[in-house]
Design a protein around this motif. Structure first.
Motif, short mmCIF file in Angstrom:
data_model
loop_
_atom_site.label_atom_id
_atom_site.label_comp_id
_atom_site.label_asym_id
_atom_site.label_seq_id
_atom_site.Cartn_x
_atom_site.Cartn_y
_atom_site.Cartn_z
N PHE A 1 0.85 -1.20 0.00
CA PHE A 1 0.00 0.00 0.00
C PHE A 1 0.88 1.24 0.00
O PHE A 1 0.79 2.11 0.88
CB PHE A 1 -0.93 -0.02 1.21
N ALA A 2 1.75 1.33 -1.00
CA ALA A 2 2.75 2.40 -1.05
C ALA A 2 2.14 3.79 -1.04
O ALA A 2 2.65 4.70 -0.37
CB ALA A 2 3.63 2.22 -2.29
N GLU A 3 1.05 3.99 -1.78
CA GLU A 3 0.44 5.32 -1.84
C GLU A 3 -0.09 5.75 -0.47
O GLU A 3 0.12 6.88 -0.03
CB GLU A 3 -0.71 5.34 -2.86
N ASP A 4 -0.77 4.82 0.21
CA ASP A 4 -1.31 5.14 1.53
C ASP A 4 -0.19 5.40 2.53
O ASP A 4 -0.26 6.33 3.34
CB ASP A 4 -2.18 3.98 2.03
N GLU A 5 0.84 4.57 2.49
CA GLU A 5 1.95 4.74 3.42
C GLU A 5 2.68 6.06 3.15
O GLU A 5 3.09 6.76 4.09
CB GLU A 5 2.93 3.57 3.32
N ALA A 6 2.84 6.40 1.90
CA ALA A 6 3.51 7.66 1.56
C ALA A 6 2.75 8.85 2.13
O ALA A 6 3.34 9.79 2.69
CB ALA A 6 3.64 7.79 0.04
N LEU B 1 5.55 0.46 9.85
CA LEU B 1 5.00 1.79 9.64
C LEU B 1 4.44 2.38 10.93
O LEU B 1 4.62 3.56 11.22
CB LEU B 1 3.90 1.73 8.57
N GLU B 2 3.77 1.54 11.71
CA GLU B 2 3.12 2.02 12.93
C GLU B 2 4.13 2.57 13.93
O GLU B 2 3.84 3.52 14.66
CB GLU B 2 2.33 0.88 13.57
N TYR B 3 5.32 1.99 13.98
CA TYR B 3 6.35 2.52 14.88
C TYR B 3 6.80 3.91 14.43
O TYR B 3 7.10 4.78 15.26
CB TYR B 3 7.57 1.59 14.90
N VAL C 1 -10.14 4.08 16.03
CA VAL C 1 -9.45 4.81 17.10
C VAL C 1 -7.94 4.78 16.85
O VAL C 1 -7.39 3.74 16.49
CB VAL C 1 -9.75 4.17 18.48
N ARG C 2 -7.28 5.92 17.03
CA ARG C 2 -5.82 5.94 16.93
C ARG C 2 -5.24 5.46 18.26
O ARG C 2 -5.38 6.12 19.29
CB ARG C 2 -5.31 7.34 16.61
N VAL C 3 -4.59 4.31 18.20
CA VAL C 3 -4.00 3.70 19.40
C VAL C 3 -2.50 3.90 19.34
O VAL C 3 -1.86 3.56 18.34
CB VAL C 3 -4.32 2.19 19.46
N GLY C 4 -1.93 4.46 20.39
CA GLY C 4 -0.50 4.70 20.42
C GLY C 4 0.30 3.40 20.47
O GLY C 4 -0.04 2.48 21.20
N VAL C 5 1.36 3.33 19.67
CA VAL C 5 2.29 2.20 19.72
C VAL C 5 3.71 2.76 19.72
O VAL C 5 3.94 3.91 19.36
CB VAL C 5 2.12 1.23 18.53
N ARG C 6 4.63 1.94 20.13
CA ARG C 6 6.03 2.35 20.18
C ARG C 6 6.90 1.14 19.85
O ARG C 6 6.44 -0.01 19.94
CB ARG C 6 6.38 2.89 21.56
N PRO C 7 8.15 1.36 19.46
CA PRO C 7 9.04 0.23 19.17
C PRO C 7 9.10 -0.75 20.33
O PRO C 7 9.20 -0.36 21.49
CB PRO C 7 10.40 0.91 18.95
N GLY C 8 8.99 -2.04 19.99
CA GLY C 8 9.03 -3.07 21.01
C GLY C 8 7.68 -3.54 21.49
O GLY C 8 7.58 -4.48 22.27
N VAL C 9 6.61 -2.89 21.00
CA VAL C 9 5.25 -3.27 21.37
C VAL C 9 4.58 -3.96 20.19
O VAL C 9 4.71 -3.52 19.05
CB VAL C 9 4.41 -2.04 21.81
N PHE C 10 3.86 -5.03 20.45
CA PHE C 10 3.13 -5.73 19.41
C PHE C 10 2.12 -4.80 18.75
O PHE C 10 1.37 -4.10 19.43
CB PHE C 10 2.41 -6.94 20.01
#
Length: 270
Positions: free
Chosen positions: A20-25, A52-54, A64-73
């Motif tokens: 999904f390159a366009e969406d990710e961009a 991408l989420e990291y 809902v926008r749920v916060g994530v960070r490196p190291g979290v599933f």
């Protein structure tokens, strides 16, 4: 950013294998806030395999926008079906429910289930727990607005004892990938997400078995535990639930490629 620059980002992502390159961009451009150097850094990290989420710091889950960070599933979109089943399983008109998000990760399941149940007029007492300290801190941030405590520890051992026998909805997104199949996971999952969140042991159901055993004691009469599994694990999972006295059923979503096994504790006769 100009159209040409945007197109260049899309091309770079597509060449790296981003479906999904366009969406990710578009999302990376938004995250970079017109900072060309920042954008280059984000694109380079994405091309290297960073989820991408990291890079964004969040994932959209059931709107809902749920916060994530490196190291979290990172919550998978198919797992939204588990939340859907949990909300649908609470009888209309229920005034109050105790919901526990076990193996909570970012807290996405508890957050969305509680939010949706409250919209329906149900007063929810939400508690979450995880064994990973990074996940616990992430979930505490996501659930702060709900005033929901997040405990650190191994499954039911992390929970307050006063919850025993009164959990109405037990959400347990346990790891269910067999150990021998972990190497087959996408690169970004293998290299960036915690192994404890994906490796389910020899047949993928090691943690599930422990949850089923504890659920028999921690659920309220009529309470239900909901766990996502692979389609090939359904028979074993249902047998495990029955072994611990829970009534099992299976729900499957073709649209989301998701399978949820549910176990309900019997309501004792007066």
């Amino acid at each position: 950013m100009s159209v040409t620059e945007t197109a260049a980002v899309v091309t770079t992502l597509r060449r790296a294998g981003c479906v999904f390159a366009e969406d990710e961009a578009a999302l990376l451009l938004e995250a970079a806030a017109e900072d060309a150097d920042r954008l280059s850094e984000l694109v380079a990290q994405r091309v290297s395999g960073t989820p991408l989420e990291y890079l964004l710091g969040w994932v959209e889950f059931r709107g809902v926008r749920v916060g994530v960070r490196p190291g979290v599933f990172v919550p998978r979109q198919r797992t939204a079906f588990l939340v859907e089943q949990a909300v649908a399983g609470v009888a209309p008109g229920t005034v109050r429910a105790c919901v526990v998000d076990l193996c909570c990760g970012s807290g996405a399941l508890g957050l969305t289930a509680t939010t949706e149940l409250r919209v329906l007029g149900c007063d929810v007492e939400l508690v979450a727990a995880d064994i990973d300290p990074i996940a616990v801190e992430c979930a505490r941030e996501n659930l702060a607005a709900l005033n929901a405590p997040v405990f650190s520890g191994d499954l039911f051992g992390a929970l307050p004892l006063d919850l025993r026998g009164r959990i109405d909805v037990l959400l347990a997104n346990t790891p269910y990938v067999p150990s021998a199949r972990v190497a087959d996971l996408p690169r970004e999952a293998r290299e960036h997400e915690p192994l404890v969140a994906v490796d389910g042991g020899a047949d993928g159901l090691d943690v599930f078995r422990r949850v089923a055993e504890g659920a028999a004691e921690w659920l309220s009469p009529g309470g239900t535990v909901l766990v996502e599994t692979g389609t090939g694990q359904v028979g074993t999972a249902c047998a495990v639930l029955a072994e611990f006295g829970l009534t099992a059923r299976v729900e499957h979503s073709e649209e989301r490629y998701a399978t949820v096994v549910l176990g309900t504790r019997a309501i004792e006769s007066p």
